[in-house]
Design a protein around this motif. Structure first.
Motif, PDB file in Angstrom:
ATOM      1  N   ASN A  20       0.960  -1.320   0.058  1.00 50.84           N
ATOM      2  CA  ASN A  20       0.070   0.160   0.100  1.00 50.84           C
ATOM      3  C   ASN A  20       0.765   1.294  -0.116  1.00 50.84           C
ATOM      4  OD1 ASN A  20      -1.754   2.008   0.660  1.00 50.84           O
ATOM      5  ND2 ASN A  20      -2.940   0.817   1.862  1.00 50.84           N
ATOM      6  N   GLY A  21       0.643   2.299  -0.968  1.00 54.97           N
ATOM      7  CA  GLY A  21       1.301   3.309  -1.010  1.00 54.97           C
ATOM      8  C   GLY A  21       0.486   4.721  -0.814  1.00 54.97           C
ATOM      9  N   ASP A  22      -0.496   4.494   0.057  1.00 55.92           N
ATOM     10  CA  ASP A  22      -1.567   5.727  -0.197  1.00 55.92           C
ATOM     11  C   ASP A  22      -1.299   7.048   0.584  1.00 55.92           C
ATOM     12  OD1 ASP A  22      -1.864   4.285   2.189  1.00 55.92           O
ATOM     13  OD2 ASP A  22      -3.870   4.665   2.459  1.00 55.92           O
ATOM     14  N   VAL A  23      -0.103   7.060   1.355  1.00 57.40           N
ATOM     15  CA  VAL A  23       0.519   7.933   2.250  1.00 57.40           C
ATOM     16  C   VAL A  23       1.934   8.091   1.724  1.00 57.40           C
ATOM     17  CG1 VAL A  23      -1.393   8.200   4.018  1.00 57.40           C
ATOM     18  CG2 VAL A  23       0.740   6.514   4.345  1.00 57.40           C
ATOM     19  N   GLY A  24       2.400   7.486   0.754  1.00 55.47           N
ATOM     20  CA  GLY A  24       3.735   7.951   0.284  1.00 55.47           C
ATOM     21  C   GLY A  24       4.772   6.792   1.051  1.00 55.47           C
ATOM     22  N   GLN A  25       4.295   5.728   1.774  1.00 52.72           N
ATOM     23  CA  GLN A  25       5.265   4.866   2.584  1.00 52.72           C
ATOM     24  C   GLN A  25       5.986   4.281   1.805  1.00 52.72           C
ATOM     25  OE1 GLN A  25       1.828   5.037   2.450  1.00 52.72           O
ATOM     26  NE2 GLN A  25       1.081   2.754   3.268  1.00 52.72           N
ATOM     27  N   LEU A  26       5.975   4.174   0.567  1.00 46.82           N
ATOM     28  CA  LEU A  26       6.573   3.331  -0.425  1.00 46.82           C
ATOM     29  C   LEU A  26       7.948   3.868  -1.027  1.00 46.82           C
ATOM     30  CD1 LEU A  26       4.178   1.123  -2.612  1.00 46.82           C
ATOM     31  CD2 LEU A  26       5.128   0.690  -0.412  1.00 46.82           C
ATOM     32  N   GLY A  27       7.971   5.394  -0.920  1.00 45.38           N
ATOM     33  CA  GLY A  27       9.252   6.313  -1.386  1.00 45.38           C
ATOM     34  C   GLY A  27       9.254   6.342  -2.798  1.00 45.38           C
ATOM     35  N   HIS A  28       8.214   6.173  -3.576  1.00 43.69           N
ATOM     36  CA  HIS A  28       8.531   6.164  -4.931  1.00 43.69           C
ATOM     37  C   HIS A  28       8.016   7.547  -5.695  1.00 43.69           C
ATOM     38  CE1 HIS A  28       9.672   2.002  -5.039  1.00 43.69           C
ATOM     39  NE2 HIS A  28       8.575   1.944  -4.395  1.00 43.69           N
ATOM     40  N   SER A  29       7.688   8.712  -4.959  1.00 46.13           N
ATOM     41  CA  SER A  29       7.296  10.022  -5.137  1.00 46.13           C
ATOM     42  C   SER A  29       6.133   9.746  -5.591  1.00 46.13           C
ATOM     43  CB  SER A  29       8.364  10.593  -6.245  1.00 46.13           C
ATOM     44  OG  SER A  29       9.739  10.445  -5.828  1.00 46.13           O
ATOM     45  N   ASP A  30       5.197   9.229  -5.600  1.00 37.81           N
ATOM     46  CA  ASP A  30       3.771   9.191  -5.697  1.00 37.81           C
ATOM     47  C   ASP A  30       2.998   8.368  -4.606  1.00 37.81           C
ATOM     48  OD1 ASP A  30       3.896   6.184  -5.828  1.00 37.81           O
ATOM     49  OD2 ASP A  30       4.455   6.223  -7.919  1.00 37.81           O
ATOM     50  N   PHE A  31       1.704   8.102  -4.853  1.00 38.43           N
ATOM     51  CA  PHE A  31       0.895   7.570  -3.713  1.00 38.43           C
ATOM     52  C   PHE A  31       0.236   6.382  -4.329  1.00 38.43           C
ATOM     53  CE2 PHE A  31       1.050  12.138  -2.866  1.00 38.43           C
ATOM     54  CZ  PHE A  31       1.591  12.162  -1.463  1.00 38.43           C
ATOM     55  N   GLU A  32       0.729   5.625  -5.167  1.00 37.05           N
ATOM     56  CA  GLU A  32       0.546   4.326  -5.639  1.00 37.05           C
ATOM     57  C   GLU A  32       0.794   3.186  -4.864  1.00 37.05           C
ATOM     58  OE1 GLU A  32      -1.610   4.623  -8.502  1.00 37.05           O
ATOM     59  OE2 GLU A  32      -1.394   6.911  -8.271  1.00 37.05           O
ATOM     60  N   ASP A  33       0.072   2.047  -4.982  1.00 39.74           N
ATOM     61  CA  ASP A  33       0.335   0.762  -4.660  1.00 39.74           C
ATOM     62  C   ASP A  33       1.216   0.078  -5.562  1.00 39.74           C
ATOM     63  OD1 ASP A  33      -1.765   1.487  -2.629  1.00 39.74           O
ATOM     64  OD2 ASP A  33      -3.116  -0.009  -3.411  1.00 39.74           O
ATOM     65  N   GLN A  34       2.068  -0.665  -5.265  1.00 38.65           N
ATOM     66  CA  GLN A  34       3.084  -1.410  -5.835  1.00 38.65           C
ATOM     67  C   GLN A  34       2.753  -2.957  -5.598  1.00 38.65           C
ATOM     68  OE1 GLN A  34       5.353  -0.668  -8.241  1.00 38.65           O
ATOM     69  NE2 GLN A  34       4.533   1.301  -8.147  1.00 38.65           N
ATOM     70  N   LYS A  35       2.512  -3.888  -6.369  1.00 40.47           N
ATOM     71  CA  LYS A  35       2.205  -5.268  -6.256  1.00 40.47           C
ATOM     72  C   LYS A  35       3.437  -6.066  -6.284  1.00 40.47           C
ATOM     73  CE  LYS A  35      -2.514  -5.169  -8.321  1.00 40.47           C
ATOM     74  NZ  LYS A  35      -3.117  -5.196  -7.094  1.00 40.47           N
ATOM     75  N   LYS A  36       4.589  -5.405  -6.717  1.00 40.29           N
ATOM     76  CA  LYS A  36       5.807  -6.303  -6.572  1.00 40.29           C
ATOM     77  C   LYS A  36       6.772  -5.412  -6.197  1.00 40.29           C
ATOM     78  CE  LYS A  36       6.789  -5.483 -11.710  1.00 40.29           C
ATOM     79  NZ  LYS A  36       7.202  -6.119 -12.844  1.00 40.29           N
ATOM     80  N   PRO A  37       7.994  -5.754  -5.808  1.00 39.10           N
ATOM     81  CA  PRO A  37       9.158  -4.870  -5.139  1.00 39.10           C
ATOM     82  C   PRO A  37       9.562  -3.910  -6.265  1.00 39.10           C
ATOM     83  CG  PRO A  37       9.403  -7.304  -4.531  1.00 39.10           C
ATOM     84  CD  PRO A  37       8.339  -7.205  -5.583  1.00 39.10           C
ATOM     85  N   LYS A  38       9.757  -2.751  -5.811  1.00 40.65           N
ATOM     86  CA  LYS A  38      10.227  -1.712  -6.377  1.00 40.65           C
ATOM     87  C   LYS A  38      11.436  -1.020  -5.970  1.00 40.65           C
ATOM     88  CE  LYS A  38       8.879   2.375  -9.073  1.00 40.65           C
ATOM     89  NZ  LYS A  38       7.878   3.434  -9.628  1.00 40.65           N
ATOM     90  N   GLN A  39      12.581  -0.820  -6.554  1.00 39.41           N
ATOM     91  CA  GLN A  39      13.441   0.042  -5.721  1.00 39.41           C
ATOM     92  C   GLN A  39      13.415   1.449  -5.564  1.00 39.41           C
ATOM     93  OE1 GLN A  39      17.466  -0.211  -7.983  1.00 39.41           O
ATOM     94  NE2 GLN A  39      18.444   1.064  -6.234  1.00 39.41           N
ATOM     95  N   ILE A  40      13.725   2.028  -4.203  1.00 39.12           N
ATOM     96  CA  ILE A  40      13.456   3.435  -4.102  1.00 39.12           C
ATOM     97  C   ILE A  40      14.594   3.982  -4.383  1.00 39.12           C
ATOM     98  CG2 ILE A  40      13.494   5.113  -2.071  1.00 39.12           C
ATOM     99  CD1 ILE A  40      12.040   2.649  -0.477  1.00 39.12           C
ATOM    100  N   MET A  41      14.636   5.014  -5.543  1.00 41.00           N
ATOM    101  CA  MET A  41      15.737   5.419  -6.289  1.00 41.00           C
ATOM    102  C   MET A  41      16.172   6.852  -5.486  1.00 41.00           C
ATOM    103  SD  MET A  41      15.947   3.155  -8.485  1.00 41.00           S
ATOM    104  CE  MET A  41      17.163   3.794  -9.701  1.00 41.00           C
ATOM    105  N   THR A  42      15.693   7.270  -4.723  1.00 46.12           N
ATOM    106  CA  THR A  42      16.273   8.614  -4.335  1.00 46.12           C
ATOM    107  C   THR A  42      17.219   8.335  -2.853  1.00 46.12           C
ATOM    108  OG1 THR A  42      14.157   8.790  -3.024  1.00 46.12           O
ATOM    109  CG2 THR A  42      14.311   9.884  -5.167  1.00 46.12           C
ATOM    110  N   ILE A  43      17.431   6.969  -2.644  1.00 47.58           N
ATOM    111  CA  ILE A  43      18.436   7.060  -1.485  1.00 47.58           C
ATOM    112  C   ILE A  43      19.823   6.536  -2.269  1.00 47.58           C
ATOM    113  CG2 ILE A  43      19.139   5.685   0.590  1.00 47.58           C
ATOM    114  CD1 ILE A  43      16.133   5.594   1.234  1.00 47.58           C
ATOM    115  N   TYR A  44      20.861   7.324  -2.033  1.00 43.06           N
ATOM    116  CA  TYR A  44      21.949   7.204  -2.845  1.00 43.06           C
ATOM    117  C   TYR A  44      23.197   6.224  -2.124  1.00 43.06           C
ATOM    118  CZ  TYR A  44      19.405  10.366  -5.658  1.00 43.06           C
ATOM    119  OH  TYR A  44      18.535  11.045  -6.417  1.00 43.06           O
TER     120      TYR A  44
END
Length: 122
Positions: A20-44
């Motif tokens: 669930n990404g409804d409050v941004g907890q996935l860190g992908h610069s959106d509020f979308e749900d992700q059904k499979k793992p996606k890399q958080i690109m803003t941590i370097y």
């Protein structure tokens, strides 16, 4: 694991999130749900620890920087902001740079209240 999202660390120090990404907890610069793992690109930097608790995520890199994202209705992001939620990992906690953070801990109660804590070496 948060109440409805997951953070995972790869062997190369990258963080992936899904759920669930409804409050941004996935860190992908959106509020979308992700059904499979996606890399958080803003941590370097390489990640040393991470925490998903409730609808909030905290990440610590190997340089002892802290990043928070997700729900902030009770100040969970730790940055003293009035923002309700954040969908991109944002550095916070400069006051902790003098102490080495050893571990992140968190808890989410049945009524949705989240407690986050940082354990230092002192």
């Amino acid at each position: 694991m948060g109440s409805s999202h997951v953070l995972a660390l790869s062997s190369r120090g990258a963080v992936f999130s899904w759920g669930n990404g409804d409050v941004g907890q996935l860190g992908h610069s959106d509020f979308e749900d992700q059904k499979k793992p996606k890399q958080i690109m803003t941590i370097y930097a390489d990640v040393a620890d991470m925490l998903a608790a409730g609808d909030t995520s905290i990440v610590k890199d190997e340089l002892n920087n802290l990043y928070s994202f997700g729900c902030n209705l009770q100040g969970q992001l730790g940055d003293n902001s009035a923002i309700k939620c954040r969908n991109v990992p944002t550095k916070f906690g400069k006051q902790f740079l003098l102490e080495k953070i050893m571990k992140l801990r968190g808890n989410c109660t049945r009524d949705g209240k989240t407690t986050l804590s940082l354990m230092t070496d002192k």
